[in-house]
Design a protein around this motif. Structure first.
Motif, PDB file in Angstrom:
ATOM      1  N   GLY A  64      59.854  63.612  -4.631  1.00  0.00           N
ATOM      2  CA  GLY A  64      58.858  62.526  -3.957  1.00  0.00           C
ATOM      3  C   GLY A  64      58.148  61.853  -4.548  1.00  0.00           C
ATOM      4  N   GLY A  65      57.360  62.329  -5.548  1.00  0.00           N
ATOM      5  CA  GLY A  65      56.505  61.548  -6.300  1.00  0.00           C
ATOM      6  C   GLY A  65      57.341  60.563  -7.297  1.00  0.00           C
ATOM      7  N   GLY A 120      57.162  56.272  -7.286  1.00  0.00           N
ATOM      8  CA  GLY A 120      57.070  55.626  -8.548  1.00  0.00           C
ATOM      9  C   GLY A 120      58.106  54.619  -8.627  1.00  0.00           C
ATOM     10  N   LEU A 121      59.091  54.751  -8.424  1.00  0.00           N
ATOM     11  CA  LEU A 121      60.366  53.923  -8.648  1.00  0.00           C
ATOM     12  C   LEU A 121      60.479  52.769  -7.524  1.00  0.00           C
ATOM     13  CD1 LEU A 121      63.472  56.237  -9.111  1.00  0.00           C
ATOM     14  CD2 LEU A 121      62.392  54.736 -10.667  1.00  0.00           C
ATOM     15  N   LEU A 122      59.777  52.937  -6.284  1.00  0.00           N
ATOM     16  CA  LEU A 122      59.846  52.088  -5.279  1.00  0.00           C
ATOM     17  C   LEU A 122      58.782  51.102  -5.639  1.00  0.00           C
ATOM     18  CD1 LEU A 122      61.120  51.080  -2.601  1.00  0.00           C
ATOM     19  CD2 LEU A 122      59.514  52.433  -1.668  1.00  0.00           C
ATOM     20  N   ALA A 165      54.822  63.129  -3.000  1.00  0.00           N
ATOM     21  CA  ALA A 165      54.300  61.667  -2.800  1.00  0.00           C
ATOM     22  C   ALA A 165      52.895  61.106  -2.612  1.00  0.00           C
ATOM     23  CB  ALA A 165      55.570  60.916  -1.991  1.00  0.00           C
ATOM     24  N   GLU A 166      52.435  62.162  -1.507  1.00  0.00           N
ATOM     25  CA  GLU A 166      51.070  61.868  -1.236  1.00  0.00           C
ATOM     26  C   GLU A 166      50.092  62.080  -2.402  1.00  0.00           C
ATOM     27  OE1 GLU A 166      51.045  63.051   3.564  1.00  0.00           O
ATOM     28  OE2 GLU A 166      50.947  64.787   1.956  1.00  0.00           O
ATOM     29  N   GLN A 167      50.420  63.110  -3.308  1.00  0.00           N
ATOM     30  CA  GLN A 167      49.665  63.428  -4.236  1.00  0.00           C
ATOM     31  C   GLN A 167      49.626  62.355  -5.436  1.00  0.00           C
ATOM     32  OE1 GLN A 167      50.888  67.229  -5.841  1.00  0.00           O
ATOM     33  NE2 GLN A 167      50.251  68.343  -4.246  1.00  0.00           N
ATOM     34  N   VAL A 168      50.838  61.637  -5.509  1.00  0.00           N
ATOM     35  CA  VAL A 168      50.690  60.623  -6.526  1.00  0.00           C
ATOM     36  C   VAL A 168      50.310  59.211  -5.973  1.00  0.00           C
ATOM     37  CG1 VAL A 168      52.822  59.226  -7.720  1.00  0.00           C
ATOM     38  CG2 VAL A 168      52.913  61.623  -7.635  1.00  0.00           C
ATOM     39  N   ILE A 207      60.658  55.402   2.108  1.00  0.00           N
ATOM     40  CA  ILE A 207      61.304  56.577   1.258  1.00  0.00           C
ATOM     41  C   ILE A 207      61.997  57.334   2.495  1.00  0.00           C
ATOM     42  CG2 ILE A 207      60.883  58.169   0.009  1.00  0.00           C
ATOM     43  CD1 ILE A 207      58.389  57.085  -1.385  1.00  0.00           C
ATOM     44  N   PHE A 208      63.266  57.640   2.157  1.00  0.00           N
ATOM     45  CA  PHE A 208      64.056  58.373   2.954  1.00  0.00           C
ATOM     46  C   PHE A 208      64.526  59.745   2.278  1.00  0.00           C
ATOM     47  CE2 PHE A 208      64.639  54.261   4.623  1.00  0.00           C
ATOM     48  CZ  PHE A 208      64.770  54.413   5.928  1.00  0.00           C
ATOM     49  N   THR A 209      63.984  60.925   2.692  1.00  0.00           N
ATOM     50  CA  THR A 209      64.418  62.109   2.364  1.00  0.00           C
ATOM     51  C   THR A 209      65.723  62.627   2.546  1.00  0.00           C
ATOM     52  OG1 THR A 209      63.442  63.428   4.030  1.00  0.00           O
ATOM     53  CG2 THR A 209      61.762  62.719   2.377  1.00  0.00           C
ATOM     54  N   PRO A 210      66.340  63.697   2.041  1.00  0.00           N
ATOM     55  CA  PRO A 210      67.614  63.951   2.306  1.00  0.00           C
ATOM     56  C   PRO A 210      67.773  65.012   3.506  1.00  0.00           C
ATOM     57  CG  PRO A 210      67.003  65.172   0.549  1.00  0.00           C
ATOM     58  CD  PRO A 210      65.590  64.472   0.721  1.00  0.00           C
TER      59      PRO A 210
END
Length: 329
Positions: A151-152, A156-158, A186-189, A224-227
């Motif tokens: 998620g992080g 970062g890539l986006l 992702a929230e942590q990053v 961001i789309f998760t699987p």
């Protein structure tokens, strides 16, 4: 279009297994049930099955000769998955191959004896499917998709692709331990990147089109789309939504980018299906699934679609495509 594959240090061993047929074959025809979350006409699903069958044949198993394979295609319908899982368990095949965590969860409830090999399942330990990656225990083993930290990485890539992004909506499912963990990563990053996170729970009855439209009403957003199965099963409409609202987005699988999405970062799923065939072979020859370690991805792919970037008016910094395994121009 140009493409090059790069291998991560996440460690998988499927490439080391020889794809050679073995001379001695048992007389009894073995039965394998296949639970697949794609539709039967989906070319991505067909490509995965082709890789599986090709590897299985190289290992000495031919459908219709010494093994009989029965397919159930759910097209993302969890009700159909549950019914198919129950049908397979009641018919007691020699083993079941499953390509989705929702179907795997159902099989786990129904049987502790029929061997099960999974692919495309993230975080199987915290999800409760196996005891550990090295020693799964029980009747289940297979091939992991993602670890929560991805998620992080996606965020970062986006942010690198869209430096002006200040807000990101992460579509996840509260019914999935794995996608919840990806959201938290992702929230942590996010604070270090100067990005505010909005969580969109696709399992909570949210209407995805309205949620994305509402999010897009403010500037400097991304997706961001998760699987989660409900997202991968509806990838066509999701890609169109992101383009319509001019939102940069990152997706978990290559086919999102090749079908018009901006970028994807995830494991080589075809490779996982080849690996699944090797595990089927080993179990049919007497090994126990609980003693076969869960394999983590051997290959990750970054795919960038510059055509999609042009559609939404995004100028991706030139350094990022240089690191991609595939660039669509």
């Amino acid at each position: 279009m140009r493409r090059r594959e790069f291998i991560t240090l996440l460690g998988g061993v499927t490439a080391a297994w020889p794809y050679v047929a073995r001379a001695q074959q048992p007389d009894r025809v073995r039965r394998i049930g296949m639970l697949i979350h794609y539709s039967q006409t989906d070319r991505e699903g067909q490509a995965r099955i082709a890789a599986f069958l090709d590897t299985l044949q190289r290992l000495g198993w031919t459908d219709g000769r010494n093994v009989r394979i029965e397919y159930r295609w759910s097209a993302g319908d969890t009700g159909r998955e549950k019914a198919s899982a129950a049908e397979f368990v009641s018919s007691t095949p020699d083993m079941i191959v499953v390509a989705n965590w929702t179907a795997l969860a159902e099989l786990q409830k129904l049987t502790s004896t029929i061997p099960v090999v999974f692919t495309q399942v993230s975080d199987p330990v915290d999800s409760g499917f196996v005891t550990s990656l090295g020693r799964p225990g029980g009747n289940i083993s297979g091939f992991q998709n993602f670890e929560p930290a991805i998620g992080g990485k996606w965020l970062g890539l986006l942010k690198e692709a869209a430096p002006n992004m200040r807000r990101v909506a992460i579509l996840f499912g509260s019914d999935s331990v794995a996608t919840v963990a990806m959201l938290h990563a992702a929230e942590q990053v996010a604070p270090s990147l100067g990005v505010q996170v909005t969580a969109v729970d696709v399992h909570g009855g949210v209407e995805i089109e309205r949620a994305i439209a509402a999010f897009a009403s403010q500037p400097d957003g991304g997706l961001i789309f998760t699987p989660h199965p409900s997202l991968t099963a509806n990838r066509g409409s999701i890609i169109l939504l992101a383009a319509r609202h001019r939102l940069p987005a990152v997706y978990p699988y290559r086919y999102f980018a090749t079908e018009g999405g901006l970028m994807s970062y995830g494991p080589d799923q075809i490779d996982q299906w080849r690996g699944a065939a090797t595990y089927v072979d080993r179990i049919l020859r007497g090994e126990k699934p609980g003693e076969l370690p869960v394999q983590t991805p051997a290959k990750y792919e970054l795919v960038i679609n510059l055509k999609a970037a042009n559609v939404i008016g995004l100028n991706i910094p030139p350094a990022l495509p240089l690191r991609a395994g595939e660039v669509i121009e």
